[in-house]
Motif scaffolding. Structure first.
Motif, PDB file in Angstrom:
ATOM      1  N   MET A 179      -6.339   5.039  -6.353  1.00 14.00           N
ATOM      2  CA  MET A 179      -5.177   4.517  -5.625  1.00 14.00           C
ATOM      3  C   MET A 179      -5.565   3.537  -4.531  1.00 14.00           C
ATOM      4  SD  MET A 179      -4.066   7.714  -3.209  1.00 14.00           S
ATOM      5  CE  MET A 179      -3.478   6.556  -1.981  1.00 14.00           C
ATOM      6  N   TRP A 180      -6.707   2.843  -4.703  1.00 21.45           N
ATOM      7  CA  TRP A 180      -7.127   1.874  -3.704  1.00 21.45           C
ATOM      8  C   TRP A 180      -6.067   0.799  -3.511  1.00 21.45           C
ATOM      9  CZ3 TRP A 180      -7.280  -3.152  -5.212  1.00 21.45           C
ATOM     10  CH2 TRP A 180      -7.372  -3.398  -6.593  1.00 21.45           C
ATOM     11  N   TRP A 181      -5.372   0.460  -4.617  1.00 22.63           N
ATOM     12  CA  TRP A 181      -4.334  -0.567  -4.543  1.00 22.63           C
ATOM     13  C   TRP A 181      -3.174  -0.118  -3.669  1.00 22.63           C
ATOM     14  CZ3 TRP A 181       0.469   0.910  -6.291  1.00 22.63           C
ATOM     15  CH2 TRP A 181       0.497   2.093  -7.044  1.00 22.63           C
ATOM     16  N   LEU A 182      -2.861   1.187  -3.723  1.00 20.02           N
ATOM     17  CA  LEU A 182      -1.768   1.699  -2.907  1.00 20.02           C
ATOM     18  C   LEU A 182      -2.143   1.688  -1.433  1.00 20.02           C
ATOM     19  CD1 LEU A 182       1.060   2.902  -2.923  1.00 20.02           C
ATOM     20  CD2 LEU A 182       0.042   5.174  -3.272  1.00 20.02           C
ATOM     21  N   SER A 183      -3.403   2.012  -1.119  1.00 24.75           N
ATOM     22  CA  SER A 183      -3.851   1.958   0.270  1.00 24.75           C
ATOM     23  C   SER A 183      -3.836   0.532   0.802  1.00 24.75           C
ATOM     24  CB  SER A 183      -5.270   2.540   0.388  1.00 24.75           C
ATOM     25  OG  SER A 183      -5.246   3.937   0.328  1.00 24.75           O
ATOM     26  N   THR A 184      -4.245  -0.419  -0.035  1.00 24.09           N
ATOM     27  CA  THR A 184      -4.239  -1.819   0.390  1.00 24.09           C
ATOM     28  C   THR A 184      -2.820  -2.292   0.695  1.00 24.09           C
ATOM     29  OG1 THR A 184      -6.201  -2.256  -0.971  1.00 24.09           O
ATOM     30  CG2 THR A 184      -4.891  -4.161  -0.267  1.00 24.09           C
TER      31      THR A 184
END
Length: 463
Positions: A179-184
């Motif tokens: 979920m790195w994209w969600l954190s970004t």
């Protein structure tokens, strides 16, 4: 959210390291390919929450001198303690020692015994409390629109249920590293609504007529040197005012995490200072506990709606950053100890994938227990819809043990710092000072929750 969980996202500075099996590191665990930027995004997502919007209220309690000074002081304290925690990522040799992939792993390797269980209880209680606070904050922002407020009778509870249903879906994301994209995205949203709050505060101060809409401006900087007056007729007691709204050469992993800590702490401190000081300058001792929803601003409606939408998007990501360590712990315990080889744990069906960004897998166990966790936090939120008081209590209660005490004790144990030495005395003084602050802030926050309960019916759906 502990820094150890972000540490686990960094593997040799994001560079691939040869191993016996593709996708596996030297410890036989799945390889982590995070970078300084993805780690920084996780930290910023977890730290810059909607609580930043209550900092103007916090500065109002302390005044122009102590308010900014305290924020700078705690920025330095958090940076120092985070660096101590970074140094405990590996046990033994800083290059080849066993990796501590979670906060509890680091405590187990360095302290052991009952402190591991104590850390686990405190950490997961904090995670649960933060998820409750996040749900409350999101529902308040969803309710803010003036037409929605009237339609729902002023109650945020229906929006808590909507937010909980959304989190049931996102909770099926396999793990934090998917979920790195969600954190970004969440980090971008947090900076966006903070910028809107700052801009509206500046407009309030300098009497700007933005977007052809007249502001009810103050025409100058407000506030006092000492903050809110305490005493008879002041509307605030001394207890309420005490509430605070919370050497071996390093390995490549440690270097990367030190940079991530420096970037994220510098960013969050700067945002905190701007939001707190600009908001206090605009509203003085009358600063609300939420600049965007506490009726600090009324116009322009479209910009406030945009900012509150950013709060909701950001808190969707924050909830997952906080909850995923809980999910990972229970998933691991169930697979390794409780029901090894169970079909309910092993069968997974991918139900959604968007390129390399989003992936959601469903297994019977994951679907059942993660949904139950979200339902419990949502139910608790409906009973305790006190945004400012809850944020203050959670931050105050968890600050000393998780941010200061365990990192200090682990560093002393790992580096074998001699008892009575100058370094040992300095670290213990830091820990003792932060304990005093945490106790005082917790007492003030509890007083705030008690006061809020007096005017609240927890079983009234439309109240």
């Amino acid at each position: 959210m502990s820094l150890a969980d972000d540490l686990a996202a960094v593997e040799r500075g994001g560079h691939m390291v040869p191993s016996k099996a593709a996708g596996v590191d030297g410890d036989g665990e799945p390889r982590r390919t995070g970078t300084m930027w993805t780690a920084s995004a996780h930290i910023i997502t977890a730290v810059i929450g909607s609580g930043v919007l209550s900092l103007a209220w916090g500065v109002a309690q302390l005044g122009w001198v102590a308010g900014p000074a305290v924020m700078l002081l705690f920025g330095v304290v958090i940076y120092c303690c985070s660096v101590l925690l970074v140094e405990c990522y590996r046990t033994g040799d800083p290059y080849t020692g066993q990796r501590n992939r979670t906060y509890m792993d680091a405590v187990r390797a360095n302290l052991g015994g009952t402190k591991v269980r104590l850390c686990g209880v405190l950490q997961f209680a904090n995670f649960f409390g933060v998820c409750v606070g996040i749900t409350i904050a999101s529902s308040i922002s969803m309710l803010y629109r003036h037409d929605q407020r009237e339609a729902c009778g002023g109650s945020s509870r229906p929006y808590m249920v909507v937010y909980g249903a959304l989190q049931v879906v996102f909770s099926q994301i396999p793990n934090l590293h998917k979920m790195w994209w969600l954190s970004t995205l969440a980090s971008a949203m947090s900076l966006s609504y903070s910028a809107i709050g700052i801009a509206l505060g500046v407009a309030q101060i300098v009497v700007l007529d933005m977007f052809e809409i007249e502001f009810a401006a103050n025409g100058g900087i407000r506030g006092t040197i000492t903050g809110v007056f305490v005493g008879a007729g002041a509307g605030v007691t001394s207890m309420q005012k005490d509430t605070v709204k919370p050497v071996a050469p390093p390995s490549t992993e440690t270097k990367v995490m030190r940079k991530a800590v420096a970037v994220s702490v510098a960013t969050t401190t700067a945002v905190y200072l701007m939001c707190g000081c600009v908001g206090y300058a605009a509203f003085g001792n009358d600063s609300p506990d939420n600049l965007l929803t506490g009726f600090g601003f009324f116009e322009p409606f479209w910009l406030l709606d945009l900012a509150n939408a950013g709060v909701v998007v950001h808190l969707v990501g924050t909830y997952q950053v906080v909850a995923q360590p809980v999910f990972a712990f229970l998933d691991g315990r169930a697979a390794a100890g409780a029901w090894p080889g169970s079909a309910a744990l092993g069968k997974r069906r991918r139900v959604l994938r968007v390129g390399s960004l989003a992936e959601i897998e469903v297994s019977p166990f994951r679907l059942a227990w993660r949904t139950a966790f979200v339902c419990v936090t949502t139910a608790a939120s409906t009973l305790l819809p006190f945004f400012g008081s809850m944020v203050g209590l959670i931050g105050a209660a968890s600050f000393w043990p998780l941010t200061v005490y365990f990192p200090v004790e682990m560093y002393i144990a790992q580096r074998r710092v001699p008892r009575g030495s100058a370094q040992w005395l300095s670290l213990q003084a830091l820990s003792a000072g932060c304990l005093v602050v945490s106790v005082a802030a917790s007492a003030g926050s509890i007083a705030g929750v008690v006061e809020a309960f007096k005017a609240h019916n927890p079983f009234c759906w439309t109240c």
